[in-house]
Enzyme design. Structure first.
Site, PDB file in Angstrom:
ATOM      1  N   GLY A  64       0.847  -1.188   0.042  1.00 60.13           N
ATOM      2  CA  GLY A  64      -0.091  -0.095  -0.018  1.00 60.13           C
ATOM      3  C   GLY A  64       0.792   1.254  -0.107  1.00 60.13           C
ATOM      4  O   GLY A  64       2.076   1.321   0.059  1.00 60.13           O
ATOM      5  N   GLN A  65       0.351   2.189  -0.147  1.00 58.58           N
ATOM      6  CA  GLN A  65       0.856   3.792  -0.303  1.00 58.58           C
ATOM      7  C   GLN A  65       1.831   3.926   1.026  1.00 58.58           C
ATOM      8  O   GLN A  65       3.051   4.185   0.838  1.00 58.58           O
ATOM      9  CB  GLN A  65      -0.176   4.793   0.066  1.00 58.58           C
ATOM     10  CG  GLN A  65      -0.809   5.161  -1.101  1.00 58.58           C
ATOM     11  CD  GLN A  65      -1.711   6.552  -0.724  1.00 58.58           C
ATOM     12  OE1 GLN A  65      -1.123   7.508  -1.362  1.00 58.58           O
ATOM     13  NE2 GLN A  65      -2.687   6.454   0.009  1.00 58.58           N
ATOM     14  N   LEU A  66       1.442   3.382   2.286  1.00 58.55           N
ATOM     15  CA  LEU A  66       2.136   3.671   3.444  1.00 58.55           C
ATOM     16  C   LEU A  66       2.978   2.438   3.791  1.00 58.55           C
ATOM     17  O   LEU A  66       4.241   2.842   4.038  1.00 58.55           O
ATOM     18  CB  LEU A  66       1.159   3.860   4.677  1.00 58.55           C
ATOM     19  CG  LEU A  66       1.815   4.103   6.011  1.00 58.55           C
ATOM     20  CD1 LEU A  66       2.704   5.161   5.867  1.00 58.55           C
ATOM     21  CD2 LEU A  66       0.880   4.039   6.997  1.00 58.55           C
ATOM     22  N   THR A  93      -7.526   6.337  11.453  1.00 56.40           N
ATOM     23  CA  THR A  93      -7.990   7.279  10.574  1.00 56.40           C
ATOM     24  C   THR A  93      -8.451   8.509  11.476  1.00 56.40           C
ATOM     25  O   THR A  93      -9.116   8.474  12.432  1.00 56.40           O
ATOM     26  CB  THR A  93      -8.912   6.771   9.850  1.00 56.40           C
ATOM     27  OG1 THR A  93      -9.497   7.849   8.978  1.00 56.40           O
ATOM     28  CG2 THR A  93     -10.124   6.047  10.543  1.00 56.40           C
ATOM     29  N   TYR A 140      -8.761  -2.295   4.777  1.00 55.96           N
ATOM     30  CA  TYR A 140      -9.623  -2.092   3.730  1.00 55.96           C
ATOM     31  C   TYR A 140     -10.278  -0.593   3.841  1.00 55.96           C
ATOM     32  O   TYR A 140     -10.605  -0.063   4.832  1.00 55.96           O
ATOM     33  CB  TYR A 140     -10.957  -2.925   4.257  1.00 55.96           C
ATOM     34  CG  TYR A 140     -12.354  -2.638   3.540  1.00 55.96           C
ATOM     35  CD1 TYR A 140     -12.361  -3.812   2.556  1.00 55.96           C
ATOM     36  CD2 TYR A 140     -13.001  -1.664   3.306  1.00 55.96           C
ATOM     37  CE1 TYR A 140     -13.790  -3.785   1.812  1.00 55.96           C
ATOM     38  CE2 TYR A 140     -13.990  -1.657   2.533  1.00 55.96           C
ATOM     39  CZ  TYR A 140     -14.433  -2.546   1.646  1.00 55.96           C
ATOM     40  OH  TYR A 140     -15.662  -2.473   1.006  1.00 55.96           O
ATOM     41  N   TYR A 189     -16.877   2.052   7.517  1.00 57.30           N
ATOM     42  CA  TYR A 189     -15.586   1.958   7.415  1.00 57.30           C
ATOM     43  C   TYR A 189     -14.690   2.703   8.657  1.00 57.30           C
ATOM     44  O   TYR A 189     -14.063   2.047   9.193  1.00 57.30           O
ATOM     45  CB  TYR A 189     -14.962   2.892   6.333  1.00 57.30           C
ATOM     46  CG  TYR A 189     -13.489   3.359   6.034  1.00 57.30           C
ATOM     47  CD1 TYR A 189     -12.439   2.433   5.883  1.00 57.30           C
ATOM     48  CD2 TYR A 189     -13.232   4.480   6.721  1.00 57.30           C
ATOM     49  CE1 TYR A 189     -11.172   2.700   6.185  1.00 57.30           C
ATOM     50  CE2 TYR A 189     -12.105   5.060   6.749  1.00 57.30           C
ATOM     51  CZ  TYR A 189     -11.005   4.298   6.550  1.00 57.30           C
ATOM     52  OH  TYR A 189      -9.619   4.663   6.764  1.00 57.30           O
ATOM     53  N   ILE A 223      -4.451 -10.545   6.694  1.00 56.72           N
ATOM     54  CA  ILE A 223      -4.333 -10.469   8.189  1.00 56.72           C
ATOM     55  C   ILE A 223      -5.728 -11.058   8.629  1.00 56.72           C
ATOM     56  O   ILE A 223      -5.857 -10.957   9.896  1.00 56.72           O
ATOM     57  CB  ILE A 223      -4.395  -8.843   8.251  1.00 56.72           C
ATOM     58  CG1 ILE A 223      -5.240  -8.069   7.810  1.00 56.72           C
ATOM     59  CG2 ILE A 223      -2.887  -8.685   8.074  1.00 56.72           C
ATOM     60  CD1 ILE A 223      -5.222  -6.651   8.673  1.00 56.72           C
ATOM     61  N   LYS A 251     -12.610   1.023  11.709  1.00 58.20           N
ATOM     62  CA  LYS A 251     -11.353   1.526  12.045  1.00 58.20           C
ATOM     63  C   LYS A 251     -11.325   1.586  13.624  1.00 58.20           C
ATOM     64  O   LYS A 251     -10.278   1.434  14.115  1.00 58.20           O
ATOM     65  CB  LYS A 251     -10.968   2.693  11.253  1.00 58.20           C
ATOM     66  CG  LYS A 251     -10.598   2.313   9.880  1.00 58.20           C
ATOM     67  CD  LYS A 251      -9.430   1.681   9.538  1.00 58.20           C
ATOM     68  CE  LYS A 251      -7.982   2.298   9.811  1.00 58.20           C
ATOM     69  NZ  LYS A 251      -6.830   1.473   9.544  1.00 58.20           N
TER      70      LYS A 251
HETATM   71  N1  LIG Z   1      -5.445   6.535   2.278  1.00 62.65           N
HETATM   72  C1  LIG Z   1      -5.904   7.367   3.336  1.00 62.65           C
HETATM   73  O1  LIG Z   1      -6.316   8.466   2.611  1.00 62.65           O
HETATM   74  C2  LIG Z   1      -5.899   7.278   4.584  1.00 62.65           C
HETATM   75  C3  LIG Z   1      -6.544   8.270   5.584  1.00 62.65           C
HETATM   76  C4  LIG Z   1      -6.496   7.962   6.904  1.00 62.65           C
HETATM   77  C5  LIG Z   1      -5.966   6.867   7.429  1.00 62.65           C
HETATM   78  N2  LIG Z   1      -5.473   6.010   6.618  1.00 62.65           N
HETATM   79  C6  LIG Z   1      -4.749   4.706   7.127  1.00 62.65           C
HETATM   80  O2  LIG Z   1      -3.411   4.503   6.688  1.00 62.65           O
HETATM   81  C7  LIG Z   1      -3.218   3.227   6.663  1.00 62.65           C
HETATM   82  C8  LIG Z   1      -2.529   3.063   5.402  1.00 62.65           C
HETATM   83  O3  LIG Z   1      -3.306   3.581   4.178  1.00 62.65           O
HETATM   84  P1  LIG Z   1      -2.927   3.361   2.688  1.00 62.65           P
HETATM   85  O4  LIG Z   1      -3.306   4.716   2.039  1.00 62.65           O
HETATM   86  O5  LIG Z   1      -1.659   2.952   2.705  1.00 62.65           O
HETATM   87  O6  LIG Z   1      -3.699   2.294   2.111  1.00 62.65           O
HETATM   88  P2  LIG Z   1      -3.772   1.435   0.840  1.00 62.65           P
HETATM   89  O7  LIG Z   1      -2.924   2.086  -0.305  1.00 62.65           O
HETATM   90  O8  LIG Z   1      -5.062   1.265   0.478  1.00 62.65           O
HETATM   91  O9  LIG Z   1      -2.846   0.144   1.423  1.00 62.65           O
HETATM   92  C9  LIG Z   1      -3.672  -0.876   2.195  1.00 62.65           C
HETATM   93  C10 LIG Z   1      -2.865  -2.100   1.714  1.00 62.65           C
HETATM   94  O10 LIG Z   1      -3.487  -3.093   2.641  1.00 62.65           O
HETATM   95  C11 LIG Z   1      -3.763  -4.356   2.019  1.00 62.65           C
HETATM   96  N3  LIG Z   1      -4.826  -4.957   2.692  1.00 62.65           N
HETATM   97  C12 LIG Z   1      -6.246  -4.816   2.444  1.00 62.65           C
HETATM   98  N4  LIG Z   1      -6.688  -5.867   3.068  1.00 62.65           N
HETATM   99  C13 LIG Z   1      -5.757  -6.695   3.743  1.00 62.65           C
HETATM  100  C14 LIG Z   1      -6.084  -7.930   4.219  1.00 62.65           C
HETATM  101  N5  LIG Z   1      -7.277  -8.454   4.523  1.00 62.65           N
HETATM  102  N6  LIG Z   1      -4.605  -8.627   4.411  1.00 62.65           N
HETATM  103  C15 LIG Z   1      -3.676  -7.986   4.057  1.00 62.65           C
HETATM  104  N7  LIG Z   1      -3.508  -6.854   3.497  1.00 62.65           N
HETATM  105  C16 LIG Z   1      -4.660  -6.214   3.076  1.00 62.65           C
HETATM  106  C17 LIG Z   1      -4.276  -3.671   0.674  1.00 62.65           C
HETATM  107  O11 LIG Z   1      -3.979  -4.753  -0.498  1.00 62.65           O
HETATM  108  P3  LIG Z   1      -4.847  -4.830  -1.674  1.00 62.65           P
HETATM  109  O12 LIG Z   1      -4.705  -3.597  -2.528  1.00 62.65           O
HETATM  110  O13 LIG Z   1      -4.456  -6.128  -2.217  1.00 62.65           O
HETATM  111  O14 LIG Z   1      -6.408  -4.862  -1.303  1.00 62.65           O
HETATM  112  C18 LIG Z   1      -3.163  -2.630   0.361  1.00 62.65           C
HETATM  113  O15 LIG Z   1      -1.844  -2.968  -0.226  1.00 62.65           O
HETATM  114  C19 LIG Z   1      -4.423   2.449   6.909  1.00 62.65           C
HETATM  115  O16 LIG Z   1      -4.737   1.871   8.045  1.00 62.65           O
HETATM  116  C20 LIG Z   1      -5.580   3.335   6.704  1.00 62.65           C
HETATM  117  O17 LIG Z   1      -6.678   3.289   6.999  1.00 62.65           O
HETATM  118  C21 LIG Z   1      -5.494   6.137   5.283  1.00 62.65           C
END
Ligand SMILES: NC(=O)c1ccc[n+]([C@@H]2O[C@H](COP(=O)([O-])OP(=O)(O)OC[C@H]3O[C@@H](n4cnc5c(N)ncnc54)[C@H](OP(=O)(O)O)[C@@H]3O)[C@@H](O)[C@H]2O)c1
Length: 290
Positions: free
Chosen positions: A11-13, A102, A62, A126, A38, A130
């Site tokens: 993922g991005q992070l 979040t 998710y 969602y 997970i 979280k």
């Molecule tokens: N993006 C935002 O704007 C934002 C804002 C606030 C908080 N956050 C939090 O920051 C954290 C990182 O977010 P991000 O932006 O890096 O999200 P992201 O780019 O969507 O990455 C999330 C990763 O988790 C994987 N994933 C999803 N379900 C899974 C499972 N059951 N088992 C294992 N891996 C799984 C996804 O794989 P797939 O792609 O294959 O599904 C993806 O690689 C998360 O906790 C998110 O809730 C994000």
């Protein structure tokens, strides 16, 4: 050599956590979803007990806020029960957990940036999932580090199906489409590499509990879109819109900016200014385009 596991490593992070930990000399075991889901408690337990790492970073989530209204159980599986699996395994192996949450745990009615002790009130499936993840981490572990962040953008999104807000804005501008972006929703856009570095510093410094680590600057999505397009040198027909124009499946907090209150007490440097991180993003994304 210190050892870390990163869940959600694609993922991005997750990509930024993996790269920053590696550059700090950690042995990093990355678990993208394809190799470990997970929601599979047994697989999580085997991975953590087998590696016996110093830290587990859980960046897996998710994140489909609107789809979650139709798939609440799937969101809960990953964002709540998945965290429970990880927390239980960390407890059994005495491993420090660093988990991400979040700004959407808040309802956005306060009218000022949220601090760590503000009362949570999630507005959709969602957001509930979280918040449940935070509670599971705290239920099984005495001292998890839980980091709430907001509007994450990082170059890793160029390799994910979801992408991110800056990429969507730039694509629509290049296609010459008129852009109407909400001006009445405010968040704290957060650059993923800066977030990864700051959170690793917090974890290494022994900080625990809930921390807000947002970009540090409350900004509307309209204003953020303008910053992105200006930094990219793109001309666009960008107009401010009202959230009432967009009927999304999920309710969203109107003002979910985060104040990094506890971070400011740690002696660590604050998060870099938003304009600088947008400029850094434009540079860092180039490497992903080649
Ligand atoms: N993006 C935002 O704007 C934002 C804002 C606030 C908080 N956050 C939090 O920051 C954290 C990182 O977010 P991000 O932006 O890096 O999200 P992201 O780019 O969507 O990455 C999330 C990763 O988790 C994987 N994933 C999803 N379900 C899974 C499972 N059951 N088992 C294992 N891996 C799984 C996804 O794989 P797939 O792609 O294959 O599904 C993806 O690689 C998360 O906790 C998110 O809730 C994000």
């Amino acid at each position: 050599m210190a050892k870390a596991i990163v869940f959600g490593a694609k993922g991005q992070l997750g990509v930024e956590l993996s790269s920053e930990l590696t550059s700090r000399g950690y042995e990093v075991l990355t678990f993208p979803r394809g190799s470990l889901d997970i929601t599979n408690a047994e697989a999580v337990e085997i991975a953590i007990a087998g590696a016996a790492p110093d830290f587990v970073y859980n960046a897996a989530a998710y994140n489909m806020v609107d789809v979650a209204e139709k798939e609440a159980a799937t969101a809960l599986q990953a964002n709540a029960l998945g965290v429970r699996n990880i927390a239980m395994a960390c407890r059994q192996s005495d491993v420090k957990l660093v988990h991400f949450s979040t700004d959407y745990v808040f309802d956005g009615t306060l009218g000022r940036p949220y601090v760590e002790e503000d009362v949570t009130h999630p507005l959709g499936a969602y957001a509930v999932s979280k918040l449940a993840g935070e509670l599971f981490a705290q239920a099984y572990l005495d001292d998890p580090l839980i980091v709430r962040t907001s509007g994450v953008f990082g170059p890793g999104a160029l390799r994910t199906a979801r992408g991110n807000f800056p990429e969507v804005m730039m694509r629509l501008a290049r296609e010459g489409k008129p852009l109407r972006v909400v001006e009445d929703h405010v968040a704290s856009p957060t650059y993923a590499p800066a977030l990864a570095t700051k959170v690793i510093e917090l974890a290494e410094g022994g900080h625990r509990g809930i921390f807000h680590v947002g970009g540090g600057e409350p900004v509307s999505w309209f204003a953020f879109a303008k910053m992105v397009l200006d930094a990219a040198g793109l001309q666009a027909d960008l107009q401010p819109a009202d959230a009432r124009e967009y009927r999304t499946a999920a309710r969203r907090p109107k003002y979910s900016a985060l104040e990094n209150k506890r971070l400011a007490t740690t002696g660590l440097a604050p998060m870099p200014p938003l304009a600088q991180t947008v400029a850094d993003y434009m540079e860092s994304r180039k490497a992903y385009l080649t």
